[in-house]
Design an enzyme around this catalytic site. Sequence first.
Site, PDB file in Angstrom:
ATOM      1  N   TYR A  88      -3.114  -0.935  10.056  1.00 25.78           N
ATOM      2  CA  TYR A  88      -3.008  -1.186   8.611  1.00 25.78           C
ATOM      3  C   TYR A  88      -1.631  -0.766   8.103  1.00 25.78           C
ATOM      4  O   TYR A  88      -0.949  -1.519   7.407  1.00 25.78           O
ATOM      5  CB  TYR A  88      -4.107  -0.402   7.900  1.00 25.78           C
ATOM      6  CG  TYR A  88      -4.206  -0.593   6.415  1.00 25.78           C
ATOM      7  CD1 TYR A  88      -3.589   0.292   5.533  1.00 25.78           C
ATOM      8  CD2 TYR A  88      -4.931  -1.650   5.881  1.00 25.78           C
ATOM      9  CE1 TYR A  88      -3.694   0.126   4.165  1.00 25.78           C
ATOM     10  CE2 TYR A  88      -5.040  -1.822   4.513  1.00 25.78           C
ATOM     11  CZ  TYR A  88      -4.425  -0.938   3.658  1.00 25.78           C
ATOM     12  OH  TYR A  88      -4.528  -1.097   2.305  1.00 25.78           O
ATOM     13  N   SER A 113       0.866  -1.176   0.000  1.00 26.20           N
ATOM     14  CA  SER A 113       0.000   0.000   0.000  1.00 26.20           C
ATOM     15  C   SER A 113       0.904   1.227   0.000  1.00 26.20           C
ATOM     16  O   SER A 113       2.076   1.127   0.379  1.00 26.20           O
ATOM     17  CB  SER A 113      -0.863  -0.010   1.260  1.00 26.20           C
ATOM     18  OG  SER A 113      -1.408   1.273   1.526  1.00 26.20           O
TER      19      SER A 113
END
Length: 269
Positions: free
Chosen positions: A161, A148
């Site tokens: 995350y 990400s």
Amino acid sequence: MSFINNLFDLSGQVALVTGGSHGIGMAIGKALGKAGAKVVINGRSQEKLEKSKREFEAEGVDVYVLAFDVTKEDEVDKGISTIEKEVGPVDILVNNAGMIKRVPILEMPVSEFKEVIDVDLVSPFIVSKRVVPGMIKRRKGKIINLCSMMSEYGRNSVSAYASAKGGLKLLTANMTCEWAKYNIQVNGIGPGYIATQQTAPIREGNHPFNDLVMTRTPAGRWGTPEDVGNAALFLASKASDFVNGHVLYVDGGILANFGYVKGENEVNP
Ligand code: GCO
């Protein structure tokens, strides 16, 4: 066969996409399937998988669907054994299954932090460990870890995350160090802000985050799952046989951009 087809043709290869029943995983599955791969889509809900199977078929991609929990070693072992028996050994592994919880650190229970780490970081470790021995034996394989832009940045409320995705970037590097010698290419894909179910809460309904994404993304748009699927096809193909330990950011330039004051120094040719 043409130069391009030969480079990107995945015929005869088995591709497993974890968490592939929607969003980016589905787009990756479609791209690999359209390039000829036999695609296996994993998820936790057989019902959602059956529904997604029909979406794949509507685009001419036949998929094999299998429900197992990628955070549980015994379920992964059984699932991969079933795939190897029913479809064939996994040539291309896409560790896409992931989740996010947007909760400030002080309000996030430790159990929720651990849950996100389990799905987003530990499961790629578990599934890769189970699949790689076959790739080593065949001296051939592709592993694509869904990182990400949060592998590079933090932001308020996504500590679990970002910690997982930052770790996944370095797990990708370590997998490369240990497995590249067996002709296994391990790389990451780092999506920027993509229009999916996961980002709907911070994108829809005139959410202020939408303005931030627009000004921080030089391309001036949210990415699409297909933008990521196309990048995955490159990393799954012969075209990337000497690309290792790399995180390919599919982010419209957001990581290249510090940002600018709206309206200032804009050149509109
Ligand atoms: C968020 C978003 C991001 C994107 C993507 C960016 O809350 O900031 O969900 O995490 O999903 O992961 O790469």
